[in-house]
Design an enzyme around this catalytic site. Structure first.
Site, PDB file in Angstrom:
ATOM      1  N   ASP A  44       0.830  -1.197   0.000  1.00 45.18           N
ATOM      2  CA  ASP A  44       0.000   0.000   0.000  1.00 45.18           C
ATOM      3  C   ASP A  44       0.872   1.258   0.000  1.00 45.18           C
ATOM      4  O   ASP A  44       0.648   2.195  -0.775  1.00 45.18           O
ATOM      5  CB  ASP A  44      -0.876  -0.056   1.260  1.00 45.18           C
ATOM      6  CG  ASP A  44      -1.765   1.140   1.425  1.00 45.18           C
ATOM      7  OD1 ASP A  44      -2.674   1.300   0.596  1.00 45.18           O
ATOM      8  OD2 ASP A  44      -1.549   1.927   2.365  1.00 45.18           O
ATOM      9  N   GLU A 116      -1.934  -5.206  -3.927  1.00 47.60           N
ATOM     10  CA  GLU A 116      -1.001  -4.464  -3.070  1.00 47.60           C
ATOM     11  C   GLU A 116       0.066  -5.403  -2.508  1.00 47.60           C
ATOM     12  O   GLU A 116       1.252  -5.065  -2.465  1.00 47.60           O
ATOM     13  CB  GLU A 116      -1.753  -3.784  -1.919  1.00 47.60           C
ATOM     14  CG  GLU A 116      -2.656  -2.645  -2.364  1.00 47.60           C
ATOM     15  CD  GLU A 116      -3.467  -2.048  -1.225  1.00 47.60           C
ATOM     16  OE1 GLU A 116      -3.497  -0.822  -1.109  1.00 47.60           O
ATOM     17  OE2 GLU A 116      -4.074  -2.818  -0.441  1.00 47.60           O
TER      18      GLU A 116
END
Lengths: 226, 226
Positions: A44, A116
């Site tokens: 992320d 991610e």
């Protein structure tokens, strides 16, 4: 054992450490001593930086407000789900039978988190440069014309993807009011999801107001679903 | 012209492109064609990744929930202000006379933003590795014992720094209630800032409840002050 070769070819990167890739693809429902949540945490931040830097360099005349807005429209569950789908990532996620029967493989939260995590794993193994190259190429492929206008359009698309995945419904837009004289009209539009009014916004055109409302609803929903 | 040599020595990095460093130190009040807001946008993401990766590697047994919590306690205005103060960054910020007379040089928002911008500028010039090295060394110097406990303590400290900078007051903690039998008591504590109740939280001890409440108030205040 899944065929990870095809995924790595689509990704354009072959992992040295296959276990790292497997960890990135393992949903917590799969009941292993590991899952992809820690890698998702890392990925992320990696993606936030890559997309931020990309926009910073591409839009030199934009202030940080516009840059943040653009990034928020790319770095979210809907945006990452598009990139994950481009890689057919869903096919390769390891998940429990229960989650599988619950359409887990096409859930945007699972897809976005796995995307991610894969990027986080790649970052750990090979550093920022390679992940940057791959992410930017994916981004430019999925959004061939990144601009404030095209991203505005994407708010509606992203919102629709999200509501279809989570509620099986499509957002509706309602014109609430139009203010001002004809040459300077302002439109106010509300977005209704599953019968509930989520957000409203004003704009110089109905379209602009819809896009603004979709963006607000997207942020609200993303938080709710977290 | 400020003496930027001293700053670069404290930083442990000499910029090739002095204009980039000057941009990073220029507050928008200084009325130049440039200011540090775009670099702050970039630096914010750089620091998020660096601190995230640091915690990811240091706390291998922690899940992403704990890691996020720890990062949130380091990556915020209070945390960056501590790092900025360690570099005496305030001395080197370019700002308007009005902002100067308004104690701008010691405002935590200005310090924190300038710190992010300097790190963003360094990242642009030299890449992630050097910024990582410098940030981690600063972090370990300012927080010699990074752990969940010590960071919990830091929530109260960070909150106090923030409220003193912005309101000139210290937060107060009020015991609201104690529930449950003696061996399993839960305490509920509220944090009051400037006469307003900001947040309340429960914990197994008063101290833990205070720390939790401080963390919530810190997040609320950070958003309000943005």
């Amino acid at each position: 054992m899944d065929n990870l070769q095809a995924l790595q070819e689509r990704l354009g990167y072959t992992f040295q450490n296959k276990e790292l890739l497997i960890e990135a693809l393992t949903h917590k429902s799969y009941k292993q001593p590991y899952n992809n949540e820690r890698l998702e945490f890392l990925g992320d931040a990696v993606l936030d930086l890559i997309v931020g830097e990309y926009l910073y360099k591409k839009f030199r005349g934009y202030d940080e407000g516009k840059l943040s807005k653009m990034r928020a429209s790319l770095v979210n569950e809907g945006g990452f789900t598009s990139l994950a789908n481009h890689l057919n990532l869903g096919e390769h996620i390891f998940l429990s039978n229960a989650e599988e029967n619950n359409s887990g493989r096409t859930k945007s939260s699972l897809l976005s988190n796995a995307f991610e995590a894969v990027m986080g794993a790649m970052y750990l193994e090979t550093g920022l440069g390679k992940v940057q190259e791959i992410t930017v190429s994916l981004l430019e492929h999925v959004h061939p014309d990144i601009s404030l206008d095209s991203l505005f359009k994407d708010y509606k698309t992203s919102l629709q993807e999200l509501t279809q995945a989570h509620y099986g419904t499509t957002p509706e837009y309602q014109l609430i009011a139009a203010h001002g004289p004809d040459h300077k009209k302002e439109f106010e539009v509300a977005v209704i999801i599953d019968g509930k009014r989520y957000a409203s916004a004003q704009g110089k055109s109905k379209k602009q107001a819809q896009q603004e409302a979709a963006q607000i609803a997207l942020e609200m929903l993303s938080k709710e679903l977290k």
